[in-house]
Design a protein around this motif. Structure first.
Motif, PDB file in Angstrom:
ATOM      1  N   UNK A 509       0.936  -1.105  -0.149  1.00  0.00           N
ATOM      2  CA  UNK A 509      -0.126  -0.081  -0.010  1.00  0.00           C
ATOM      3  C   UNK A 509       0.923   1.135   0.093  1.00  0.00           C
ATOM      4  N   UNK A 517      10.283   5.244  -8.202  1.00  0.00           N
ATOM      5  CA  UNK A 517      11.530   4.991  -7.671  1.00  0.00           C
ATOM      6  C   UNK A 517      11.414   4.412  -6.265  1.00  0.00           C
ATOM      7  N   UNK A 518      10.603   4.853  -5.335  1.00  0.00           N
ATOM      8  CA  UNK A 518      10.305   4.549  -4.070  1.00  0.00           C
ATOM      9  C   UNK A 518       9.809   2.988  -4.157  1.00  0.00           C
ATOM     10  N   UNK A 521      12.182   0.526  -4.836  1.00  0.00           N
ATOM     11  CA  UNK A 521      13.395   0.333  -3.785  1.00  0.00           C
ATOM     12  C   UNK A 521      12.595  -1.001  -2.718  1.00  0.00           C
ATOM     13  N   UNK A 522      11.500  -0.780  -2.557  1.00  0.00           N
ATOM     14  CA  UNK A 522      10.607  -1.635  -1.810  1.00  0.00           C
ATOM     15  C   UNK A 522      10.736  -2.993  -2.335  1.00  0.00           C
ATOM     16  N   UNK A 528      18.187  -7.730  -2.269  1.00  0.00           N
ATOM     17  CA  UNK A 528      19.284  -6.904  -1.931  1.00  0.00           C
ATOM     18  C   UNK A 528      19.948  -7.807  -0.595  1.00  0.00           C
ATOM     19  N   UNK A 597      -5.708   6.861   4.853  1.00  0.00           N
ATOM     20  CA  UNK A 597      -4.834   6.237   5.987  1.00  0.00           C
ATOM     21  C   UNK A 597      -5.186   6.988   7.268  1.00  0.00           C
ATOM     22  N   UNK A 598      -4.561   6.443   8.107  1.00  0.00           N
ATOM     23  CA  UNK A 598      -4.686   7.305   9.558  1.00  0.00           C
ATOM     24  C   UNK A 598      -4.065   8.631   9.682  1.00  0.00           C
ATOM     25  N   UNK A 599      -3.143   9.021   8.505  1.00  0.00           N
ATOM     26  CA  UNK A 599      -2.576  10.379   8.826  1.00  0.00           C
ATOM     27  C   UNK A 599      -3.410  11.153   7.823  1.00  0.00           C
ATOM     28  N   UNK A 603      -4.751   6.242   0.192  1.00  0.00           N
ATOM     29  CA  UNK A 603      -3.588   5.410  -0.075  1.00  0.00           C
ATOM     30  C   UNK A 603      -3.888   4.492  -1.504  1.00  0.00           C
TER      31      UNK A 603
ATOM     32  N   UNK B 509      20.897  -3.796   3.122  1.00  0.00           N
ATOM     33  CA  UNK B 509      21.790  -3.814   2.163  1.00  0.00           C
ATOM     34  C   UNK B 509      21.515  -3.350   1.126  1.00  0.00           C
ATOM     35  N   UNK B 510      22.346  -2.748   0.079  1.00  0.00           N
ATOM     36  CA  UNK B 510      21.772  -2.167  -1.108  1.00  0.00           C
ATOM     37  C   UNK B 510      23.023  -2.054  -2.120  1.00  0.00           C
ATOM     38  N   UNK B 517      16.042   7.802  -3.073  1.00  0.00           N
ATOM     39  CA  UNK B 517      14.791   7.644  -3.220  1.00  0.00           C
ATOM     40  C   UNK B 517      14.377   6.238  -3.013  1.00  0.00           C
ATOM     41  N   UNK B 518      15.233   5.227  -3.537  1.00  0.00           N
ATOM     42  CA  UNK B 518      14.884   3.835  -3.223  1.00  0.00           C
ATOM     43  C   UNK B 518      14.838   3.602  -1.779  1.00  0.00           C
ATOM     44  N   UNK B 520      14.241   5.375   0.507  1.00  0.00           N
ATOM     45  CA  UNK B 520      13.147   6.039   1.138  1.00  0.00           C
ATOM     46  C   UNK B 520      12.050   5.146   1.073  1.00  0.00           C
ATOM     47  N   UNK B 521      11.640   4.387  -0.181  1.00  0.00           N
ATOM     48  CA  UNK B 521      10.796   3.539  -0.191  1.00  0.00           C
ATOM     49  C   UNK B 521      10.774   2.474   0.610  1.00  0.00           C
ATOM     50  N   UNK B 522      11.864   1.776   0.924  1.00  0.00           N
ATOM     51  CA  UNK B 522      12.215   0.659   1.731  1.00  0.00           C
ATOM     52  C   UNK B 522      11.709   1.135   3.010  1.00  0.00           C
ATOM     53  N   UNK B 524       9.828   3.484   4.400  1.00  0.00           N
ATOM     54  CA  UNK B 524       8.317   3.797   4.534  1.00  0.00           C
ATOM     55  C   UNK B 524       7.468   2.424   4.622  1.00  0.00           C
ATOM     56  N   UNK B 525       7.865   1.530   3.932  1.00  0.00           N
ATOM     57  CA  UNK B 525       6.786   0.611   3.646  1.00  0.00           C
ATOM     58  C   UNK B 525       6.030   0.050   4.799  1.00  0.00           C
ATOM     59  N   UNK B 528       3.279   2.426   5.550  1.00  0.00           N
ATOM     60  CA  UNK B 528       2.636   2.506   4.719  1.00  0.00           C
ATOM     61  C   UNK B 528       1.308   1.209   4.902  1.00  0.00           C
ATOM     62  N   UNK B 531      -1.240   2.518   6.840  1.00  0.00           N
ATOM     63  CA  UNK B 531      -1.768   3.506   6.503  1.00  0.00           C
ATOM     64  C   UNK B 531      -1.358   5.034   7.168  1.00  0.00           C
ATOM     65  N   UNK B 532      -0.124   4.921   7.439  1.00  0.00           N
ATOM     66  CA  UNK B 532       0.456   6.230   8.022  1.00  0.00           C
ATOM     67  C   UNK B 532       1.684   6.574   6.791  1.00  0.00           C
ATOM     68  N   UNK B 533       1.821   7.751   6.686  1.00  0.00           N
ATOM     69  CA  UNK B 533       2.655   8.599   5.844  1.00  0.00           C
ATOM     70  C   UNK B 533       3.346   9.668   6.795  1.00  0.00           C
ATOM     71  N   UNK B 557      12.095  11.261  -1.208  1.00  0.00           N
ATOM     72  CA  UNK B 557      11.510  11.187  -2.619  1.00  0.00           C
ATOM     73  C   UNK B 557      12.440  11.898  -3.713  1.00  0.00           C
ATOM     74  N   UNK B 576       2.888  11.063  12.484  1.00  0.00           N
ATOM     75  CA  UNK B 576       2.395  12.365  13.152  1.00  0.00           C
ATOM     76  C   UNK B 576       0.692  12.217  13.002  1.00  0.00           C
TER      77      UNK B 576
END
Lengths: 662, 662
Positions: A509, A517-518, A521-522, A528, A597-599, A603, B509-510, B517-518, B520-522, B524-525, B528, B531-533, B557, B576
């Motif tokens: 999500x 790009x994000x 990475x995920x 990796x 989402x909560x924030x 999503x 590891x990467x 950016x990649x 960053x995505x990893x 946040x997952x 997310x 449901x939180x950003x 990003x 937050x």
């Protein structure tokens, strides 16, 4: 030019009136169809209601009449150089491109191949008076070494050093470099000029490509039927699409928009053709007016009465040859004209500007609009995926039952999977050249089997099969990793890790605004962690019965655009162990809005569209997380639900086994 | 100008010879030091060996003499407009910026605040003849409403619609917009000109800022001691750094490079000062020659004999006022000069070009070079983190033992954490304004407590504490989320999810080439999935005893640059929940080379530098994966190992409890 007179006689009763009345004209069409890629639709256009056996005869006659590729002739280079003085140039730039920037080139546009002998799908040549270079990427080092005459061409990596840095230092002082202004976008020309700014080299635009003058037995242009793509499939009429573009033009203060990318035009006018091997597009140019009217420049003999009425009165049709004159008239009227300078050939900008037009840059509006599929297009994708899934299940059962002691080659698999797809009446051909990479070939990311490279697949070999179809309802692109017999444990651990990445992306999500790009990475993180990287993007946009690669959106290191609801993308992580094997798992997905989402952000989540089982024998269930196993079981339940009404007997039994919970 | 004559008499015996001989000159220095931020070093410079009690007296006298902020005077606006005719302008652009692009502005450069009354850290005003606007981002809506006189200024979001689009449509036809060419980079001016291309508005560069003419009681410029930053700390001499820049200039065909960013100059010359509140930099300009020599323009009275010898003979020192003349001379000689057009004030380009120089754009070479910390800098970071960790542990013990029934406010926490840091003799001040957000304040990402906003922290309140220090050895930046008493389950689940994201990035590891950016995505997952950003980046570059935000590298990003070994970054995911609470866990990490992966790439991994326990009472262990728990236990073992030699008694006992395995 011999042809089968008896066949023409048999055809007449089935041909449209004009053809029946004028056999010589019909013959001419059979002659010009040589370049056509999408022949069945062509036969429908001129011979409606033709019986299948007769159609097959006709197609085989046409196929026979495709001239064999003429072997490379090293004297061409000298002949080309002999033209330099007359053109006022000292060198010629030869890209692998046509004036519509299509990914797959019609044969008549393969100038790079004609002058160098190199058949790869990417490359650029520079032919100077005393030297000539072919610039390629890492994929083509071996192929170039094999295909080039090293006495004539030196092959070099295009980035080591950068092509223009190398040429800037290597070409003689004051070299005048000719280029065909139809084959480079305005932005490309600007970039080259910038790279050459500190040198004495100059660029000379050519109004005619000198290779064309020498290439006397050049194949004809493609000649495929143009058919309407109905509103039931598109959801939006061409009139409405053009109205939106017109509104943008008004905002921009421009009177006209020029389109020359073929998928842009096919999308804008809701038409489809068959002028390239894998994408149902029509060779054409288009001018959109700020009142929603349009000019479409096309070989008008390709148009059926049906498509004429579909296009309507607000689209004026013109021969391709008339396009240049229209540009001149626009310029003469001092019009402000919008162009996508990154995607439009330089010659169009030059022609407009020299005639007096004012040019404003505008990103091709169809590029962005096409990314958000309509409900009708998404339903079409689901239909196409069902049809494709049926073919894949039939193929996979066939593969699973193929005796281990009978010879099996990559080409056999390639042909078989296409044959299963071709059983569907709405199938219009593969959406790209099928990739079958077995054993070490699977580790070569862009490997396609050819007669020369074809490999016998041994028991224990892992196979990457990446293929797709063009269906009237949509475009598919699927990769499954298979194994002939039993795979080793290391292979299974890698295949499972790639599947965990696939499942991670499929079930991620993410808030509105998240970029490709994000997500890239995920997707990669699990691989990796094992020390595995793959040297390609994770996902590309997919057209709706259009190009299998829609470039404006990507899940990759370069995917800066935010993913939006309605975007259809591939999900295709992989792993490639040089000299050993490759693995990739690919489904198409569509992004759709989920919960708030909560924030407070909206999503998005992905719905997987592709429906075909993953190879359960190759999965180490204990190496997946509980969430990943749950995703895979739910996915297999969806595949079974979707496909079982369309399969029976042994195919259905096989599917049930393949889709049982892990 | 009254001052404490008796104090000066007491100082004399401790002052350097010159001061002792010339008390009036010393007095003048005490006068000009009013703008200085880093006073202890100033006292070291002029009064070496001064006893602590006398130093404290001196500092308190100086502190008393800082003039109180003069209240906003609405007549300033009319006075400013009265200057327009004389300047040939109809409007004035007022950014929040100085000519060195520092993040924290010295008081004398706060022109936006002076003319609008707005004290926020980001904003731009446009003052026209009949209207005036303040353009701000979402953070400052409430603050602007409170601080602005709505009869004089309208406050607007700078992106809705975009500032220049709004002004293009709103300002009267043919408005001549004056701007101070020292406060905008060349690239900013180009962007504004582009935005105004289709309007009748014009930009008028001003050689003098009209606000300065009106601002009669303007505070003096900062006056802080300049000290050497020794090679034991930097690992590379200024001579060697300049030699590398000179080599780049030769490649570029340029004779000179102009630097005006203060952290670039401090890094290039291995000097440190105290001319802004939080970053140990020196107001200066610099010109680097293609032979490695350099001109440094600086208030020379700030320089000690020690720093003169440190700079050496190949650095020519000049007064700040001489800079403009040098630019003119360079231009007069027709030199080719390299500038970072995105980071250099427009006036420098104009001055050079009008005098005849040829300008070439070059990304500030120190920006990139600074990102890869040397071994000595990394050792310095480790030392600074140890010192900072000791302060944080002392603070956290104090906090954990603070009685729940005694009043506790955000400001008290802010002062306390700084006081614990100040116990370290190498501490040189906070690296940014401490953030203490309790309860709902914690959900306001950029909240800083002030006298007006200060909040009593109630039992059960979650607190975000984001703070850092400048130490001679390095710069720190750490966030811990704490709770007064017992946190609720929902709070703990969110705090744990954020920690899982932190642990994920810390242990990722990467492969070489992976972008921010990649990563960053990893990171946040996991959030997310809940449901939180969070509306900020995951990580920023950190300077080595320099700016706490080194902007050229980011995990966000927008983080397009690949992470390289030696990059020091923050790892700071957060959550937050508006009106409820905020949470953030931040450590500094350094990227370092790990093993070669299975597919042949070099992999990188992060080493966490920051050393302080996470709040174990707030962690739901069962919500973390086994890998995340293992990472956290290993991290706490590292913290205990690193800090325990420097703590004793109750602090050490507390640390042992805080670092026990989960």
């Amino acid at each position: 030019m011999p042809f089968d007179r008896a066949l023409i006689d048999r055809l007449s009763p089935h041909a449209v009136d004009e053809v029946a009345k004028d056999i010589p004209a019909a013959l001419e069409r059979i002659a010009v169809v040589e370049g056509a890629q999408w022949r069945p639709a062509w036969t429908d256009l001129y011979f409606p209601g033709i019986p299948d056996d007769l159609r097959a005869d006709l197609l085989s006659v046409i196929a026979d009449r495709v001239p064999p590729a003429s072997p490379y002739d090293p004297t061409r280079l000298a002949a080309l150089r002999a033209l330099f003085d007359g053109l006022g140039i000292d060198a010629l730039l030869v890209p692998r491109a046509n004036e519509h920037r299509t990914e797959d080139l019609p044969t008549y546009a393969k100038r790079l191949e004609w002058i160098t002998g190199f058949t790869g799908s990417a490359g650029t040549a520079m032919i100077a008076r005393d030297s000539a270079w072919l610039f390629i990427d890492g994929r083509y080092v071996l192929q170039a070494a094999k295909e080039l005459d090293s006495a004539l061409f030196e092959s070099r990596h295009f980035q080591r050093p950068p092509l223009w840095e190398f040429l800037g230092q290597t070409l003689p002082e004051r070299t005048r470099i000719g280029y065909d202004a139809r084959l480079h976008s305005s932005q490309e020309v600007v970039a080259i000029e910038k790279a050459l700014a500190d040198t004495t080299l100059t660029l000379v635009p050519l109004s005619e490509n000198p290779i064309d003058r020498l290439w006397t037995n050049r194949p004809p242009k493609p000649f495929s039927a143009v058919v309407p793509h109905p509103i039931e499939r598109t959801g939006v009429s061409s009139e409405d699409k053009r109205a939106a573009m017109a509104a943008d033009l008004l905002k921009l203060g421009a009177r006209r928009l020029v389109l020359s990318q073929l998928d842009s035009i096919a999308w804008a006018f809701n038409i489809r053709g068959g002028d390239t091997a894998f994408t149902p597009v029509v060779e054409s140019h288009a001018i959109i007016h700020d009142n929603g009217q349009a000019d479409l420049f096309v070989e008008t003999r390709k148009l059926s009465p049906e498509v004429l009425s579909h296009l309507g009165k607000r689209v004026s049709l013109h021969a391709m040859e008339a396009f240049e004159g229209f540009l001149g008239d626009l310029g003469g009227g001092g019009a402000t004209v919008a162009l996508d300078l990154a995607r439009t050939p330089k010659w169009i900008e030059t022609r407009l500007a020299s005639a007096g037009a004012r040019i404003v840059h505008q990103e091709d509006p169809t590029e962005v609009a096409r990314l958000r599929k309509t409900t009708e297009e998404l339903n079409g994708f689901r239909e196409a995926m069902t049809r494709d899934g049926v073919a894949m299940v039939r193929f996979m059962r066939w593969f699973s039952e193929y005796p281990l002691d009978k010879p099996l080659t990559e080409m056999m698999i390639s042909e078989k999977v296409t044959a299963f797809r071709a059983m569907d009446p709405t199938f219009r051909g593969p959406s790209f050249a099928t990739i079958v990479g077995s054993g070490p070939n699977g580790a070569v990311i862009h490997y396609h089997p050819t007669k020369d490279s074809d490999r016998v697949i041994e028991p224990g070999d892992v196979i990457v099969l990446d293929s797709g179809g063009q269906y009237l309802s949509g475009t598919t692109d699927i990769t499954r990793t298979l194994c002939r017999g039993t795979a080793g444990n290391f292979e299974r651990s890698v295949i499972t890790a790639v599947l965990s990445c696939h499942a991670t992306l499929a079930s991620t999500r993410f808030p509105m605004g998240t970029t490709g790009t994000q997500l890239d990475g995920i997707t990669r993180a699990n691989l990796w962690a094992m020390g595995i990287e793959y040297d390609h993007g994770t996902g590309h946009g997919i057209g709706s019965f259009l190009a299998v690669h829609e470039g404006a959106i990507r899940i990759s290191k370069e995917g800066r655009r935010a993913i939006l609801a309605g975007n259809v993308l591939s999900n295709e992580p992989g792993a490639y162990l040089p000299g050993r094997f490759g693995c990739r798992h690919e489904n198409a997905v569509v992004a759709r809005e989920g919960e708030i989402g909560l924030t407070g952000e909206t999503f998005l989540e992905f719905e997987t569209l592709t429906a075909a089982p993953f190879p359960r024998d190759l999965i180490l269930v204990e190496a997946l997380s509980p969430n990943q196993v749950a995703w895979l079981d739910a996915y297999h339940a969806f595949v079974l639900r979707l496909l079982s009404p369309h399969l029976e007997g042994a195919d259905l039994d096989w599917l049930k086994g393949a889709c049982a919970p892990l």
